[in-house]
Design an enzyme around this catalytic site. Sequence first.
Site, PDB file in Angstrom:
ATOM      1  N   TYR A 185      45.331  31.765  40.781  1.00 42.53           N
ATOM      2  CA  TYR A 185      46.601  32.488  40.655  1.00 42.53           C
ATOM      3  C   TYR A 185      46.951  33.229  41.945  1.00 42.53           C
ATOM      4  O   TYR A 185      48.117  33.429  42.247  1.00 42.53           O
ATOM      5  CB  TYR A 185      46.520  33.521  39.520  1.00 42.53           C
ATOM      6  CG  TYR A 185      46.884  33.001  38.147  1.00 42.53           C
ATOM      7  CD1 TYR A 185      46.199  31.931  37.582  1.00 42.53           C
ATOM      8  CD2 TYR A 185      47.897  33.600  37.411  1.00 42.53           C
ATOM      9  CE1 TYR A 185      46.530  31.481  36.317  1.00 42.53           C
ATOM     10  CE2 TYR A 185      48.229  33.154  36.154  1.00 42.53           C
ATOM     11  CZ  TYR A 185      47.538  32.096  35.602  1.00 42.53           C
ATOM     12  OH  TYR A 185      47.865  31.652  34.357  1.00 42.53           O
TER      13      TYR A 185
ATOM     14  N   LYS B  36      33.642  25.246  35.179  1.00 43.64           N
ATOM     15  CA  LYS B  36      33.664  23.801  35.424  1.00 43.64           C
ATOM     16  C   LYS B  36      32.673  23.560  36.558  1.00 43.64           C
ATOM     17  O   LYS B  36      33.013  23.062  37.638  1.00 43.64           O
ATOM     18  CB  LYS B  36      35.103  23.360  35.785  1.00 43.64           C
ATOM     19  CG  LYS B  36      35.302  21.864  35.859  1.00 43.64           C
ATOM     20  CD  LYS B  36      35.287  21.162  34.514  1.00 43.64           C
ATOM     21  CE  LYS B  36      35.365  19.649  34.711  1.00 43.64           C
ATOM     22  NZ  LYS B  36      35.209  18.902  33.442  1.00 43.64           N
TER      23      LYS B  36
ATOM     24  N   ASP C  11      36.188  22.108  29.413  1.00 41.55           N
ATOM     25  CA  ASP C  11      36.705  21.060  28.530  1.00 41.55           C
ATOM     26  C   ASP C  11      35.973  21.077  27.189  1.00 41.55           C
ATOM     27  O   ASP C  11      36.580  20.944  26.121  1.00 41.55           O
ATOM     28  CB  ASP C  11      36.656  19.673  29.200  1.00 41.55           C
ATOM     29  CG  ASP C  11      35.348  19.382  29.903  1.00 41.55           C
ATOM     30  OD1 ASP C  11      34.499  20.278  30.002  1.00 41.55           O
ATOM     31  OD2 ASP C  11      35.170  18.236  30.357  1.00 41.55           O
TER      32      ASP C  11
ATOM     33  N   ASP D 281      43.788  31.709  30.679  1.00 40.17           N
ATOM     34  CA  ASP D 281      45.198  31.576  30.325  1.00 40.17           C
ATOM     35  C   ASP D 281      45.361  30.426  29.340  1.00 40.17           C
ATOM     36  O   ASP D 281      46.000  30.557  28.291  1.00 40.17           O
ATOM     37  CB  ASP D 281      46.021  31.316  31.595  1.00 40.17           C
ATOM     38  CG  ASP D 281      47.490  31.092  31.272  1.00 40.17           C
ATOM     39  OD1 ASP D 281      48.045  31.886  30.491  1.00 40.17           O
ATOM     40  OD2 ASP D 281      48.074  30.117  31.784  1.00 40.17           O
TER      41      ASP D 281
ATOM     42  N   ASP E 256      45.970  30.540  24.827  1.00 40.91           N
ATOM     43  CA  ASP E 256      47.083  29.927  24.092  1.00 40.91           C
ATOM     44  C   ASP E 256      46.500  29.049  22.976  1.00 40.91           C
ATOM     45  O   ASP E 256      46.990  29.056  21.844  1.00 40.91           O
ATOM     46  CB  ASP E 256      47.954  29.053  25.008  1.00 40.91           C
ATOM     47  CG  ASP E 256      49.170  29.796  25.564  1.00 40.91           C
ATOM     48  OD1 ASP E 256      49.052  31.013  25.783  1.00 40.91           O
ATOM     49  OD2 ASP E 256      50.217  29.159  25.777  1.00 40.91           O
TER      50      ASP E 256
HETATM   51  C1  IPM Z   1      49.876  35.099  30.241  1.00 38.32           C
HETATM   52  C2  IPM Z   1      51.062  34.402  30.851  1.00 38.32           C
HETATM   53  C3  IPM Z   1      51.120  34.697  32.340  1.00 38.32           C
HETATM   54  C4  IPM Z   1      49.825  34.193  32.968  1.00 38.32           C
HETATM   55  C5  IPM Z   1      52.350  34.128  33.073  1.00 38.32           C
HETATM   56  C6  IPM Z   1      53.635  34.619  32.457  1.00 38.32           C
HETATM   57  C7  IPM Z   1      52.317  34.408  34.546  1.00 38.32           C
HETATM   58  O1  IPM Z   1      51.018  33.035  30.581  1.00 38.32           O
HETATM   59  O2  IPM Z   1      49.788  36.334  30.360  1.00 38.32           O
HETATM   60  O3  IPM Z   1      49.041  34.440  29.642  1.00 38.32           O
HETATM   61  O4  IPM Z   1      49.719  32.985  33.273  1.00 38.32           O
HETATM   62  O5  IPM Z   1      48.906  34.993  33.140  1.00 38.32           O
HETATM   63 MG    MG Z   2      49.468  32.490  29.255  1.00 35.75          MG
END
Ligand code: IPM
Ligand code: MG
Length: 356
Positions: A144, A189, A222, A246, A250
């Site tokens: 990042y 990884k 993975d 990240d 999700d």
């Molecule tokens: C999160 C989001 C952010 C990230 C984005 C909006 C930059 O996806 O907080 O998970 O990737 O950290």
């Molecule tokens: Mg995110």
Amino acid sequence: MSGIQAKIVVLGGDGIGPEVAGEAARVLDAVAQRFGHRFTFEEHLIGGAAIDATQSALPQAAIEACSSADAVLLGAVGGPKWSDPNATVRPEQGLLALRKALGVFANLRPVTLHPALLDASPIKAEVLRGTDIMVVRELTGGIYFGEKRRTADSASDLCTYTVEEIERVARVAGRLAMGRRKHVVSVDKANVLETSRLWRSTVEAVLSREFPEVTLEHMLVDAAAMHLIRRPASFDVLLTENMFGDILTDEASMLAGSMGMLPSASLGAGTLGLYEPIHGSAPDIAGQGIANPYGTILSAAMLLRHSLNLPAEAQAVERAVARAVDEGVRPADIAAGGPAAGTREAGEAVIRQIMQ
Ligand code: IPM
Ligand code: MG
């Protein structure tokens, strides 16, 4: 009652951000009333809204206000209006710059399941039962923040980690594991990436030296993605670098039924923290008053616990959200075909529970 005073900066941001952050701020206000504290709120711009007003995704005034606050509550940033790939300034830069400026290197993303929402998840209830994961995501390093390059026909993003960056986040995972089931799965990884090999050996050294009681397991990213779905209840603390965390959070949010339910806390060396839901700005439903505010309200609970050292108040908020869900106050993303509650209605239900 001997209350405390705290200054909380609220960064609504874009899309549904201001709506969900607004409800969370109202909940904090109710906590202050109920428990005799004095919280002052100061609103500032970030993301696309800040770009529109100031040409910067994170104006200096916002950085200064956040740096001198006790805690920062954030909604979400981004949206189609600002996502032109050729744009030089993007809303997400504001969020990344804020995380870096505040030095919040450890991002805590707890994944807990409300029993009434087992059916809201696409995963079978019998697989989910008992799931309680604390993801610790490194937040201010890795790909990042590495050097970015672009030529006419190539592009690169550099991924770097220093031993110190890995050590300090590994320590956070170790400390959290000690208060939980004493089990850390560290994700990498290492079969491909040099940064992952450094990650693996550094995490190993910190945990064996400073947390000998904690069992450490290494898992390739993975495989971790697969096991999260196959046997989610077997995880306790999941430690990851920035981008893997990240992606995996999700995925993990689907265990809880919806991204709308998951909070996060981003912490640094001191008590100042940044609190935001893990979801995005959901431009498709922005401004309609239908977004789920529970993830942001639960982030406010983490704010009470980690930045203001008010664990009883934090628990009161968490209980209030659980009761609101029990009562059937469910925003569209967790309504499972039943009547859907609006953003304000969900916030009100939580406040009612707190004031009882
Ligand atoms: C999160 C989001 C952010 C990230 C984005 C909006 C930059 O996806 O907080 O998970 O990737 O950290
Ligand atoms: Mg995110």
